[in-house]
Design a protein around this motif. Sequence first.
Motif, PDB file in Angstrom:
ATOM      1  N   UNK A   1     -85.239  28.532 -66.091  1.00 37.33           N
ATOM      2  CA  UNK A   1     -83.797  28.583 -65.881  1.00 37.33           C
ATOM      3  C   UNK A   1     -83.477  29.469 -64.682  1.00 37.33           C
ATOM      4  N   UNK A   2     -82.547  29.014 -63.828  1.00 41.14           N
ATOM      5  CA  UNK A   2     -82.185  29.752 -62.632  1.00 41.14           C
ATOM      6  C   UNK A   2     -81.372  30.987 -62.993  1.00 41.14           C
ATOM      7  N   UNK A   3     -81.772  32.153 -62.456  1.00 38.40           N
ATOM      8  CA  UNK A   3     -81.018  33.379 -62.698  1.00 38.40           C
ATOM      9  C   UNK A   3     -79.980  33.573 -61.614  1.00 38.40           C
ATOM     10  N   UNK A   4     -78.878  34.208 -61.966  1.00 39.38           N
ATOM     11  CA  UNK A   4     -77.778  34.401 -61.022  1.00 39.38           C
ATOM     12  C   UNK A   4     -78.074  35.573 -60.089  1.00 39.38           C
ATOM     13  N   UNK A   5     -77.694  35.419 -58.841  1.00 38.23           N
ATOM     14  CA  UNK A   5     -77.857  36.488 -57.865  1.00 38.23           C
ATOM     15  C   UNK A   5     -76.816  37.572 -58.124  1.00 38.23           C
ATOM     16  N   UNK A   6     -77.243  38.821 -58.062  1.00 39.20           N
ATOM     17  CA  UNK A   6     -76.342  39.951 -58.261  1.00 39.20           C
ATOM     18  C   UNK A   6     -76.303  40.799 -56.997  1.00 39.20           C
ATOM     19  N   UNK A   7     -75.088  40.984 -56.472  1.00 35.55           N
ATOM     20  CA  UNK A   7     -74.931  41.775 -55.272  1.00 35.55           C
ATOM     21  C   UNK A   7     -75.332  43.226 -55.524  1.00 35.55           C
ATOM     22  N   UNK A   8     -76.075  43.795 -54.579  1.00 34.57           N
ATOM     23  CA  UNK A   8     -76.550  45.177 -54.622  1.00 34.57           C
ATOM     24  C   UNK A   8     -77.522  45.431 -55.779  1.00 34.57           C
ATOM     25  N   UNK A   9     -78.145  44.367 -56.247  1.00 35.58           N
ATOM     26  CA  UNK A   9     -79.234  44.499 -57.214  1.00 35.58           C
ATOM     27  C   UNK A   9     -80.486  44.946 -56.462  1.00 35.58           C
ATOM     28  N   UNK A  10     -81.567  45.198 -57.207  1.00 36.25           N
ATOM     29  CA  UNK A  10     -82.818  45.609 -56.577  1.00 36.25           C
ATOM     30  C   UNK A  10     -83.325  44.559 -55.595  1.00 36.25           C
ATOM     31  N   UNK A  11     -83.156  43.277 -55.953  1.00 42.97           N
ATOM     32  CA  UNK A  11     -83.588  42.188 -55.067  1.00 42.97           C
ATOM     33  C   UNK A  11     -82.768  42.178 -53.785  1.00 42.97           C
TER      34      UNK A  11
END
Length: 234
Positions: A1-11
């Motif tokens: 399942x595709x995970x949502x991108x989170x702004x200013x996350x570690x990634x």
Amino acid sequence: MESAFEMFSAVHISSIITLCLLILLLFFSRKRLSIQHQKVHLIERFFGLTLFIIDGCYYIWLVQTGRWDWGNSLPFELCSISLIVTIVLLWTGNKKLYPFVFYAGIGGAIQAVATPVLDINFPHFRFFHFFYTHFGIILTALYFTWVKGYRPTFKGVIQTMITLNILLPFLVAINFLVEGNYMFLREKPRGGSLLDLLGPYPWYILSLEFVAFIVFICLWFFFKENKEVNNDII
């Protein structure tokens, strides 16, 4: 399942750090690259080809996954236009294209990397496409500045502002015809962006003109004093 991108996350922070490291690597390699003319010419074309291929794969992915939509899938965002000009610049070295890539490309791509309009997280293809293409625009502009000796000028600032304003009415018409929001001319990104600091619609569009001009002036001022390369450009 595709995970949502989170702004200013570690990634996201890791992606920004990666861009900074690549910029530093390019800067410290600039002299060595500048003397390897034949080799860098091949690198330019190869890099341009990779940008073209990954962007083409993105549009194929949009169609195959049913995500294609006339209102948001056409290459009419600022960074999409900058990417096209970047690829042509890499293949032709046309000096007339450099100001747009340098000013609009860097300005737009940095804003995009800082506050990505992205709904899918690492390690999905869309994540790599987004950051690879935006990194490519920024690195290409800096490469032609530091390695090829192209110099940003105040005339280039004016030319880029005029070009963007010529595009403006066409994009407004396209947005009306396809019910799109290219260059965010109808509303701000819903996930949040730097545009949130520029006032409500439609005033943020006027504010954005002023901010763009200031950003372009800052880029010109920061790079114009570098006297390491004396090539007469533009």
